[in-house]
Design a protein around this motif. Sequence first.
Motif: not given
Lengths: 132, 132
Positions: A57-58, A68-73
């Motif tokens: 999911m983006h 925003w790529r959900k989970g990147d941080t």
Amino acid sequence: MSGAVANQLEEGAAFTPRFSADGLMTCVAVDAASGEVLMLAHMNAEALEKTLATGVMHYWSRSRQRLWRKGDTSGQVQNVVELRVDCDQDALLARVSVGGDGGACHTGRRSCFYRRIESAAGGARLTVIDAP
Amino acid sequence: MSGAVANQLEEGAAFTPRFSADGLMTCVAVDAASGEVLMLAHMNAEALEKTLATGVMHYWSRSRQRLWRKGDTSGQVQNVVELRVDCDQDALLARVSVGGDGGACHTGRRSCFYRRIESAAGGARLTVIDAP
């Protein structure tokens, strides 16, 4: 819209996403295993394209104005189990499996919808139904 | 937003709905009994106020540009079982019990999300997973 256009949108096999004037579609993400509604966010055309291409999911962050790529941080990567579109093709439903700690909300809860709205004297109040 | 404002939004008991620049909030409606996601629609301040006051879902129709009490013509009235707000108070989750035939979609399905998006040669295609 005309009946023919509506019928094509509603019953045709062509995916013709309808973005709002601001170039966004709303997407609701639910946990594929439990069915719990995790969050609601927005996608622009690029976010949708990357989501379809990668299976992850983006979203488009309206507050940060960036992809925003959900989970990147957070590590809370959302892998697409199934992506659905609604009748008039202006909203998305994503059934996802979540990486990291399994949550979606930056406050530490699994779901962003952790508060109930309740009527009260002087206006509505919020009751927390899931602790951080 | 500042940390103090964010903390108040996320952990405070005050309901301070944040409408978009167009005056709308997105609301996802789920069947309270089954958890199925039924539809996604929008509320302006009046729709939200009437929903809270009556316990029946009201929306703002973007296509018709008018307040819309769901079920007025279809009988698919949505009675609020629980209304939730998300972390930054710009989206709503309504758990509802549905009158009439129990459905939400004008095409005759229970849910508006009756099609799966699937990657295919030449672009994404839709597969119907719930017949009308």
